[in-house]
Motif scaffolding. Structure first.
Motif, PDB file in Angstrom:
ATOM      1  N   LEU A 242       0.836  -1.204   0.000  1.00  0.00           N
ATOM      2  CA  LEU A 242       0.000   0.000   0.000  1.00  0.00           C
ATOM      3  C   LEU A 242       0.868   1.250   0.000  1.00  0.00           C
ATOM      4  O   LEU A 242       1.732   1.414   0.861  1.00  0.00           O
ATOM      5  N   TYR A 245      -1.148   7.428   1.362  1.00  0.00           N
ATOM      6  CA  TYR A 245      -2.390   8.037   0.871  1.00  0.00           C
ATOM      7  C   TYR A 245      -3.159   8.667   2.024  1.00  0.00           C
ATOM      8  O   TYR A 245      -2.841   8.490   3.198  1.00  0.00           O
ATOM      9  N   LYS A 268      -8.338   0.726  -0.748  1.00  0.00           N
ATOM     10  CA  LYS A 268      -6.948   0.315  -0.542  1.00  0.00           C
ATOM     11  C   LYS A 268      -6.487  -0.672  -1.605  1.00  0.00           C
ATOM     12  O   LYS A 268      -5.327  -0.647  -2.027  1.00  0.00           O
ATOM     13  N   CYS A 272      -3.146  -0.305  -4.023  1.00  0.00           N
ATOM     14  CA  CYS A 272      -2.115  -1.330  -4.246  1.00  0.00           C
ATOM     15  C   CYS A 272      -1.976  -1.630  -5.734  1.00  0.00           C
ATOM     16  O   CYS A 272      -0.859  -1.781  -6.248  1.00  0.00           O
ATOM     17  N   GLU A 337     -14.747   2.710   3.802  1.00  0.00           N
ATOM     18  CA  GLU A 337     -13.710   3.674   4.178  1.00  0.00           C
ATOM     19  C   GLU A 337     -14.004   5.047   3.579  1.00  0.00           C
ATOM     20  O   GLU A 337     -13.716   6.073   4.188  1.00  0.00           O
TER      21      GLU A 337
END
Length: 446
Positions: A242, A245, A268, A272, A337
């Motif tokens: 990751l 960010y 996420k 990636c 998220e």
């Protein structure tokens, strides 16, 4: 050349047929069922079969070769005639490999993220006027087709682990001999051909073991199974994970060398994917700052967290191709998220062979930890079509570790539940490799 496609209606098969037709080849094809968008695309290209079915007269000695799709069964009548007449038969990955043997090959593999990573690389290269051929498993904005073969020196290939055809049990990605290989992760899938997790892992072991020694390999570092395979079989592979960010005002923002790049995609898992796409592009001569500058306008591949619209002012509806347990988990986490204060209603259709295998459904047990409400839909008709054991809604309910699950086996009941829900301050995430029993999703917004 005269080329015949057996099972021309497949997503890659029809795209390859259209590409070869555009090069001046004489193309014919057959299939027992052709659905949109393949039907419309083939019609527009002038190569839609006059009628559905298999016809022996399609196979004659003046064919240069045949390309055989995975959908065609081993006893396909056209295939049997072709074998008797000793006409050369290729699977599509074998044909792609033959036509790219002298190209610099970038091959994207793994259980999840293949299409997204491939499309990110393609998008950034095109934005920076770097020429390449490609094969990708979904429609991407800015590209007319999912396959392009020409005389370009680079080819970007989405390579999957499924068998090449009923005649050829070679996993597709084993044909490509990559100069750059990406492995995004390993999560058990395709249980109809890999009945155990061990057998599924072995195909990736073979891929890594047989990748040319001078090739570059990128792998996802947080996958312990993959990391062990890499450690055992490759000395020079490069890990990725990751990137830096933040989330601000409803956007994921990637940070590179203290410069912020606000993205149109989110999650996420997508960050990636972006990270390894940037590493690949760097190898191809596109520096990271130019990659991230280009990628801010990237909207994602079709059906990959695609925004469909708003039912209310405080609602977003998304559609995603997620169908395996790991994809469901990653996709639901992404939406939660981005909107942590909204209720997340996750609606999954069990449609793939693996997801409709009753013993496999327990793999989804903990895939909904980021969801507030879970709807699961399956079709008994699809179970029968795939020759799988029938089960009831209550059987599925008992396999999911969540206290707010409703299971449907009727698409009309599912649509009524969605239509009658209160969507204030709630998001809806639709996940399927099918079409929810033919539901017209546009009707949700009426």
């Amino acid at each position: 050349m005269k080329i015949h496609f057996i099972a021309i209606g497949g997503s890659i098969m029809h795209a390859l047929a259209i590409n070869l037709k555009s090069q001046g080849h004489e193309i014919s094809g057959s299939d027992d069922a052709i659905y949109d968008p393949a039907r419309t695309n083939l019609k527009n290209a002038g190569i839609l079969p006059n009628k559905e079915g298999w016809f022996l007269e399609n196979i004659n000695e003046d064919l240069d070769f045949i390309i055989l799709g995975m959908h065609a069964k081993i006893d396909n009548p056209e295939l049997e005639v072709a074998k008797r007449k000793k006409i050369r038969i290729y699977s599509f990955p074998e044909f792609i490999a033959k036509n790219s043997k002298d190209k610099f090959k970038v091959v994207i593999t793994g259980s999840h993220g293949k299409t997204s990573i491939t499309s990110m690389i393609m998008y950034a290269l095109k934005k920076n006027n770097i020429l390449f051929d490609y094969l990708v498993g979904a429609k991407i904005k800015g590209f007319d087709n999912m396959v392009s073969l020409s005389d370009n020196k680079i080819i970007i290939i989405e390579g999957d682990e499924y068998f090449s055809s009923k005649l050829d049990m070679t996993p597709k990605f084993m044909y490509y001999e990559p100069n750059i290989l990406v492995v995004s992760g390993i999560s058990w899938d395709h249980i109809n051909v890999y009945p155990t997790f061990s057998s599924y892992c072995n195909v990736f072991k073979n891929l890594i073991k047989n990748t040319p020694k001078k090739s570059s390999i990128f792998y996802y570092n947080n996958d312990s199974i993959l990391k062990n395979i890499i450690d055992e079989n490759s000395l020079d592979a490069q890990a990725y994970s990751l990137p830096s960010y933040k989330v601000c005002k409803g956007k994921f923002i990637i940070v590179h060398e203290n410069i912020e790049f606000p993205l149109k995609i989110f999650g996420k898992h997508n960050l990636c994917n972006l990270q390894v796409a940037s590493l690949v592009c760097d190898k191809l001569g596109l520096k990271k700052n130019l990659f991230f500058k280009s990628i801010v306008s990237f909207e994602g591949a079709a059906k990959r967290l695609t925004f469909l619209g708003n039912i209310t002012e405080t609602n977003n509806v998304y559609l995603d191709f997620a169908h395996s347990p790991s994809k469901v988990l990653a996709t639901t986490q992404a939406v939660k998220e981005l909107f942590p204060n909204r209720v997340l209603v996750s609606c999954l259709e069990l449609h793939s062979f693996s997801s409709l295998n009753f013993d496999f459904i327990s793999e989804y047990s903990n895939s909904f930890i980021y969801s507030d409400v879970v709807y699961i839909y399956f079709s008994s008709k699809e179970l029968k079509r795939k020759n799988l054991d029938l089960f009831k809604t209550s059987d599925v309910l008992n396999k999911i570790n969540h206290n707010n699950v409703i299971v449907f086996d009727n698409s009309y009941d599912l649509f009524n539940a969605l239509s009658n829900s209160n969507w204030e301050n709630s998001n809806l995430l639709l996940m399927s490799s099918g079409n929810f029993g033919g539901l017209n999703l546009d009707n949700l917004f009426q």
